[in-house]
Design an enzyme around this catalytic site. Structure first.
Site, PDB file in Angstrom:
ATOM      1  N   GLU A  11       0.830  -1.209   0.000  1.00 33.79           N
ATOM      2  CA  GLU A  11       0.000   0.000   0.000  1.00 33.79           C
ATOM      3  C   GLU A  11       0.866   1.260   0.000  1.00 33.79           C
ATOM      4  OE1 GLU A  11      -2.736  -0.437   3.280  1.00 33.79           O
ATOM      5  OE2 GLU A  11      -4.142  -1.484   1.997  1.00 33.79           O
ATOM      6  N   GLU A  56      -7.037  -7.607  -0.386  1.00 31.17           N
ATOM      7  CA  GLU A  56      -7.474  -7.544   1.017  1.00 31.17           C
ATOM      8  C   GLU A  56      -8.965  -7.243   1.033  1.00 31.17           C
ATOM      9  OE1 GLU A  56      -5.338  -4.833   3.523  1.00 31.17           O
ATOM     10  OE2 GLU A  56      -3.378  -5.692   3.033  1.00 31.17           O
TER      11      GLU A  56
END
Length: 629
Positions: free
Chosen positions: A165, A243
């Site tokens: 991320e 995710e």
């Protein structure tokens, strides 16, 4: 399994899918972190994941767990990630590996080693030469060990994530991302699929040409909109949600997070209908044992609880939940689910209440907690400056003049990282806390001993662009006087509990009344074979607890929401052998210093609503704005 030379896992851009050994393939995966589960329980958890219909497991590698000091590597015991890879093979699960170097994961400093901060000017997660040198030397150890486990080499790793991320990090240093991609290619070769993962708002800085772009979002988010955004960055190939949130993390002082079963299953079914590959974060959360929890910064410092149950399909204690059966049902509509029942919940045990006895105030053990003696400095030094990564450090000075009127004691510039327990001549005065306005007034005679115990409550794992140093970051002030001439005692609490406490007790007849940070302990037998259990500490305030020398983690009964600590059965000696429990209570002890073991967890009781700090309501967009693991 096919021979190594015919094994392949690739993107098929013409048909928007993956190919495994040339055949169309989609993964339905779940996250499980080997570092949050005792090694003896890995096989059990992975087997339950396979029986739920998953065909892959996704997990991080925390750098700080494997390189505790520069150049010192640990891959043994609970750190043997190759034993974990082997267990995944036995469970018939492919592996999606996320080696970082940064992982977030609500883990201490997002997996980066605290020793990096011994160079205080270092810029983490950038092409700062100091940072890259450390990253390169770590990956030159880790990645060659991973190489034989790659799928085309006969192993089970089908893909590897670069960074984590990165688009949510303000640095947006593309030369850093390019450097990592080049390093991974150089050490792992051209055949392995490398990918990135970002929240929807992070694709701009997180994706990189040559790495496959994937996204993360939860059940409350707009799937159609987010996948359309992903297509701008990755026009062809399978859609991947790396995710998909089955639950959410907990902060001390806020309510326990949950995600409803219908919301989670509906979102999953919609993605599978599109042919997407999905990883559920988390499938089994586990526990932040010891000092390993991370923290977020959202207006203020928010440390993460010891429990990482995550409201996941498999509970913290490894039991299947209704969410698991509902998810398994959805998966069965799209691919074959292994036949046979899931194992029943593990046996649970109750015990107590047990009375604990006073071992003594922390200050009475200083010679054992810091055998090498204190470090002297005019101004206080940080944990990092004295090579203390985790736990506690005592700062001591002496009053240079008498303070007869109650006078304010404070630390400028929010300089308490993270919590300070203040004593004058051994008598507890109160607490100062990061980002909290607290009034603390002291009196004392000239020469009085001022002790400030500092607790590192876990370094920021997300939401920060700055290094999270621990300890007293500024010299404290008493009234108008800046306090100088400090003695600093880096404390080795775990060594004391493990080695010294079992052999002796203070020879004094407990003349002390408990005041401030204090050790308590008792021993207890378990008749029969025992079971998993949950330690309940009613009336205790905040502290750390060890069972048979194992650091179970932090408790904070007074703030909640977590009220019990998970005690896995393998930590306990069965059949009449004596078990030892030790508590370091940092503030106030109940009148009856008792504990008990329950057969179920209490994760959702927040007793002191005054500490609730809400981002707004649990809004539907929460996973998006908090997206970060």
């Amino acid at each position: 399994m096919p021979e190594a030379d015919t094994r392949s896992f690739v993107v098929d851009p013409d048909h928007d899918r993956f190919l495994l050994d040339g055949a169309p393939f989609r993964y339905v995966s779940g996250s499980l972190h080997y570092f949050r589960v005792p090694r003896v329980l890995w096989a059990d958890r992975l087997f339950k994941m396979r029986m739920s219909g998953l065909n892959a497991v996704q997990f991080y590698v925390p750098w700080n767990y494997h390189e505790p000091e520069p150049g010192v590597y640990k891959f043994n015991g609970s750190r043997d990630l190759f034993a974990f890879l082997k267990e995944a093979t036995l469970a018939n699960l492919l592996v999606i590996l996320r080696p970082g170097p940064y992982i977030c994961a609500e883990w201490e400093m997002g997996g980066l080693p605290a020793w990096l901060l011994r160079k205080p000017k270092i810029h983490l997660r950038t092409s700062d030469p100091d940072f890259l040198a450390a990253v390169d030397s770590w990956f030159k150890v880790l990645l060659p060990k991973i190489h034989p486990w790659l799928y085309h080499n006969g192993g089970n790793i089908i893909s590897i994530q670069v960074e984590n991320e990165y688009g949510s990090y303000r640095a947006c240093d593309m030369s850093y991302m390019r450097h990592l991609a080049g390093l991974f290619r150089a050490l792992l070769g051209d055949k392995i699929l490398l990918f990135t993962t970002d929240g929807p708002e992070g694709l701009k800085c997180g994706s990189l040409q040559g790495l496959y772009t994937t996204i993360d979002f939860g059940p409350a988010d707009n799937m159609t909109k987010i996948f359309a955004l992903l297509r701008k960055y990755e026009p062809r190939g399978p859609l991947v949600n790396s995710e998909y949130y089955t639950g959410w993390l907990d902060y001390w002082g806020q309510n326990h997070s949950t995600r409803s079963v219908p919301a989670v299953t509906k979102g999953l079914e919609n993605m599978l209908k599109l042919g997407a590959s999905v990883n559920m974060y988390m499938f089994h959360g586990g526990t932040n044992f010891g000092y390993w929890n991370g923290a977020d910064e959202k207006g203020r410092f928010l440390p993460i609880t010891t429990s990482y149950d995550y409201d996941a399909p498999i509970s913290e204690a490894g039991d299947p939940t209704p969410k698991l059966f509902a998810i398994r049902n959805v998966i069965s509509k799209f691919q074959e689910v292994p036949l046979g029942p899931l194992p029943p919940p593990s046996p649970k045990m109750t015990l107590g209440p047990l009375s604990l006895h006073l071992d003594g105030n922390l200050l009475a053990f200083l010679d054992f907690l810091c055998p090498q003696g204190p470090i002297h400095s005019i101004l206080p030094m940080t944990f990092e400056a004295v090579n203390q990564d985790h736990g506690y450090m005592l700062y001591r000075t002496y009053l240079t003049h008498t303070v007869s009127e109650p006078t304010q004691f404070w630390v400028p510039n929010n300089g308490v990282h993270d919590r300070a327990y203040v004593m004058v001549d051994g008598v507890f005065q109160g607490v100062l806390e990061r980002n909290m306005k607290r009034n603390l007034f002291l009196t004392g005679k000239k020469g009085a001993k001022l002790d400030v115990l500092l607790e590192n409550m876990g370094r920021l794992s997300f939401g920060s662009n700055s290094s999270d140093f621990k300890g007293l970051l500024e010299p404290p002030v008493l009234g108008q006087t800046v306090l100088t001439q400090w003695l600093m005692f880096p404390l080795k609490v775990d060594n004391l509990v493990k080695w010294w406490f079992p052999n002796q007790l203070l020879k004094s007849s407990h003349p002390q009344t408990p005041s401030g940070p204090t050790f308590y302990s008792t021993t207890f037998p378990i008749l029969g074979s025992g079971g998993d259990t949950f330690l309940f500490l009613p009336g205790w305030t905040k502290g750390q607890v060890w069972i048979n020398g194992f650091n179970l983690g932090r408790y904070w009964t007074k703030r909640g929401p977590q009220q019990t600590l998970y005690v896995p059965r393998p930590l306990l000696f069965p059949r009449g052998a004596l078990n030892k429990i030790t508590l370091l209570e940092l503030e106030n002890v109940p009148l009856q210093p008792q504990i008990q073991f329950l057969d179920r967890p209490i994760l959702n009781s927040t007793m002191h609503k005054t500490y609730i700090y809400s981002l707004s309501d649990e809004s539907a967009s929460e996973p998006m704005e908090l997206s970060g693991h």
